[in-house]
Design an enzyme around this catalytic site. Structure first.
Site, mmCIF file in Angstrom:
data_model
loop_
_atom_site.group_PDB
_atom_site.id
_atom_site.type_symbol
_atom_site.label_atom_id
_atom_site.label_comp_id
_atom_site.label_asym_id
_atom_site.label_seq_id
_atom_site.Cartn_x
_atom_site.Cartn_y
_atom_site.Cartn_z
ATOM 1 N N HIS A 63 134.564 80.310 9.323
ATOM 2 C CA HIS A 63 133.291 80.373 8.598
ATOM 3 C C HIS A 63 132.250 79.558 9.329
ATOM 4 O O HIS A 63 132.572 78.800 10.250
ATOM 5 C CB HIS A 63 133.454 79.917 7.142
ATOM 6 C CG HIS A 63 133.825 78.471 6.961
ATOM 7 N ND1 HIS A 63 134.989 77.925 7.466
ATOM 8 C CD2 HIS A 63 133.183 77.459 6.320
ATOM 9 C CE1 HIS A 63 135.050 76.645 7.128
ATOM 10 N NE2 HIS A 63 133.967 76.327 6.448
ATOM 11 N N HIS A 65 130.371 76.934 8.963
ATOM 12 C CA HIS A 65 130.024 75.523 8.747
ATOM 13 C C HIS A 65 130.195 74.791 10.071
ATOM 14 O O HIS A 65 131.111 75.094 10.850
ATOM 15 C CB HIS A 65 130.919 74.899 7.667
ATOM 16 C CG HIS A 65 130.425 75.154 6.270
ATOM 17 N ND1 HIS A 65 131.191 74.978 5.151
ATOM 18 C CD2 HIS A 65 129.201 75.571 5.833
ATOM 19 C CE1 HIS A 65 130.469 75.275 4.065
ATOM 20 N NE2 HIS A 65 129.273 75.638 4.454
ATOM 21 N N ASP A 67 131.366 72.036 11.123
ATOM 22 C CA ASP A 67 132.609 71.391 11.543
ATOM 23 C C ASP A 67 133.661 72.391 12.013
ATOM 24 O O ASP A 67 134.735 71.989 12.462
ATOM 25 C CB ASP A 67 133.171 70.485 10.436
ATOM 26 C CG ASP A 67 133.425 71.221 9.132
ATOM 27 O OD1 ASP A 67 132.626 72.109 8.784
ATOM 28 O OD2 ASP A 67 134.423 70.909 8.458
ATOM 29 N N HIS A 68 133.327 73.683 11.931
ATOM 30 C CA HIS A 68 134.249 74.710 12.432
ATOM 31 C C HIS A 68 133.666 75.464 13.632
ATOM 32 O O HIS A 68 134.331 76.336 14.182
ATOM 33 C CB HIS A 68 134.583 75.706 11.311
ATOM 34 C CG HIS A 68 135.360 75.071 10.191
ATOM 35 N ND1 HIS A 68 136.686 75.344 9.957
ATOM 36 C CD2 HIS A 68 135.005 74.140 9.270
ATOM 37 C CE1 HIS A 68 137.110 74.619 8.921
ATOM 38 N NE2 HIS A 68 136.103 73.886 8.489
ATOM 39 N N HIS A 142 135.803 79.880 -0.548
ATOM 40 C CA HIS A 142 135.104 78.639 -0.267
ATOM 41 C C HIS A 142 133.684 78.739 -0.840
ATOM 42 O O HIS A 142 133.340 79.724 -1.467
ATOM 43 C CB HIS A 142 135.114 78.444 1.260
ATOM 44 C CG HIS A 142 134.698 77.089 1.737
ATOM 45 N ND1 HIS A 142 135.047 75.931 1.103
ATOM 46 C CD2 HIS A 142 133.953 76.705 2.818
ATOM 47 C CE1 HIS A 142 134.538 74.890 1.753
ATOM 48 N NE2 HIS A 142 133.868 75.341 2.789
ATOM 49 N N ASP A 212 138.536 77.081 5.247
ATOM 50 C CA ASP A 212 138.543 76.265 4.039
ATOM 51 C C ASP A 212 138.652 77.184 2.827
ATOM 52 O O ASP A 212 138.049 78.245 2.805
ATOM 53 C CB ASP A 212 137.242 75.477 3.934
ATOM 54 C CG ASP A 212 137.022 74.519 5.096
ATOM 55 O OD1 ASP A 212 137.880 74.384 5.970
ATOM 56 O OD2 ASP A 212 135.946 73.902 5.148
ATOM 57 N N HIS A 270 142.911 69.538 7.290
ATOM 58 C CA HIS A 270 141.526 69.497 6.795
ATOM 59 C C HIS A 270 141.345 68.386 5.761
ATOM 60 O O HIS A 270 140.770 68.569 4.700
ATOM 61 C CB HIS A 270 141.107 70.856 6.217
ATOM 62 C CG HIS A 270 139.603 71.014 6.136
ATOM 63 N ND1 HIS A 270 138.882 70.682 5.019
ATOM 64 C CD2 HIS A 270 138.699 71.434 7.049
ATOM 65 C CE1 HIS A 270 137.596 70.914 5.237
ATOM 66 N NE2 HIS A 270 137.463 71.360 6.462
#
Lengths: 304, 304
Positions: A63, A65, A67-68, A142, A212, A270
């Site tokens: 996805h 975000h 941090d990914h 998520h 997530d 995570h």
């Protein structure tokens, strides 16, 4: 040669900490490297784990975000500087492609390899297939659209029994079909059952990456039959409300998914940076699903 | 409280290695943090050095190569997650602003602070000023437009001699002017020279960041009078041709700049990852400019 190895590059959550890096994993499938998620610092984690940049050909993003994703431009630039050839395909949601392409074009000029963006549907589906492996996206639940990925080895050929092959004097041209399960018909018409000529193929390994996501039975259904499940476990039970509010799971919920799916083993990850360690995650998950391990930076798990 | 401290967060070049991170430094000027460049992994380096996110208000970008910029989206996202208030101003070339703003808007939604982009001219000039400090951009000579930054403390008030202030019974309302160098006129018209009332102010410290650049006398001229000079030293003498081809400097060239500029000390950095260590950089620079030190991740230098 690694047959099917999971490399954990980062298993922290939104904010990187001195204990955990943002999300990234690399599947080493018969020496081909496929990455899942690419948080900031991933290229350095690859170096630390001695994973060869030249073998990386696919990157699957769960996805959009930061941090990914935010390690992607740096990684793709470094691949160019390292003289990477061929191509790297980035599988991600359509709404991220234009921006990511702009960033890559800006910071990674004239790479010697092709950077291909392949759209992934929010609804999931088959995203990659070769002669030995499929990769399927599955919807997760998520705060924003998010998919998990299931890596499944295809059915493998059965093992020939050498002595029987000799005994029946089977021509080489027939061996492939027999390995694939066919019986053998002798010149005189006698049928030799495949089970006399072969022993069963090695089991097909499979791996699911679920991060997530909040706890959802649909995830358990989607990963049913998968051998090893990675499921996010951002929080422990005491923070279950926070987990729900933020579209994340507790370790216990991750364990419930593994249990419901009939998995063989569960990997947690995570983690929220609000904990000093993940001991409690492990305790709480193991109460529900004993064969649980904690992801950690540098961990490798061989699927055997 | 740090008066004027240079924190080295990363001093590697294009490709991060296990020895050196991409470029980033933080100037701690009386507890206000100002960053220069923000390569991938900078936010983590800040944590390692215990630099408070809440005190960071300005980021100066030297040029738009990934190893100087790609840590920005992650850092700005983390500031938002950490509850940063107020504003952060990113000073960078106009041609990078739209893309950076798009990336930040995409990955850093609804931050609780203002993210301001301020254009910096390729020709340099004053980019920041407050009551105690100026930051000036100076052109550097790299493959792409690039500027260095000079941080200069403003002239400081002179120190009052307490006994003399008492002796002449100077009213409080006059003290500021006297600290700024004015003489004092007694009621009877007698003029008391400032030098009798004050001792000299502390020296004004200054710091120049020069990376990335090839050797150029114009850089030396621009940083003349600066106390401490950071100058990139990507290569050693044996690789001087490579340095020139790629718009970089050797350690000897960095030392020549410091010498020509009359600097007090030189800090080397932006090392190519092709060396096992930087011993030779130091040896070669010291032959020309003895007061040279090597930047390293975690190094702090107090300007005194």
């Amino acid at each position: 040669m690694a047959r099917f190895r999971i490399n954990i590059l980062g298993c922290g959550s939104a904010t990187p900490s001195l204990r955990h890096q943002p999300s990234s994993q690399v599947i080493d499938f018969r020496d081909n490297l496929m990455m899942i998620d690419c948080g900031e610092g991933t290229q350095l984690a690859m170096r630390r784990m001695r994973l060869k940049f030249s073998r990386l050909n696919h990157i699957f993003i769960s996805h959009l975000h930061g941090d990914h994703v935010l390690g992607l431009p740096g990684l793709l630039s470094t691949l160019a500087l390292q003289g990477k050839t061929g191509s790297v395909t980035v599988h991600t949601f359509p709404e991220g492609i234009e921006l990511l392409r702009d960033v890559v074009n800006f910071f990674c000029r004239e790479p010697g390899y092709d950077i291909i963006f392949e759209p992934v549907s929010h609804e999931g589906g088959l995203v990659y297939e070769d002669h030995a492996l499929t990769v399927t996206a599955i919807p997760l639940y998520h705060r924003v659209p998010c998919v998990g990925y299931i890596f499944r080895e295809k059915e493998k050929p059965r093992h020939l029994k050498g002595d029987m092959v000799k005994y029946f004097d089977i021509p080489v041209s027939k061996l492939h079909d027999i390995k694939m399960g066919q019986d053998f018909v002798c010149r005189d018409g006698t049928v030799i059952a495949n089970s006399r000529l072969t022993s069963p193929s090695d089991p097909c390994m499979s791996y699911a990456y679920c991060s997530d996501t909040q706890y959802d039975e649909r995830v358990a259904r989607a990963v049913t039959g998968v051998d090893t499940v990675f499921h996010e476990a951002t929080y422990i039970d005491a923070d279950a409300v926070k987990a729900r509010e933020r579209g994340h799971s507790t370790a216990s919920e991750a364990a419930r998914v593994a249990l419901q799916a009939g998995a063989r083993q569960l990997i947690l990850g995570h983690y929220s940076k609000s904990y000093e360690n993940e001991d409690m995650h492990l305790v709480q998950a193991k109460e529900i699903f004993p064969n649980t391990i904690l992801a950690n930076e540098g961990l490798t798990v061989d699927l055997l």
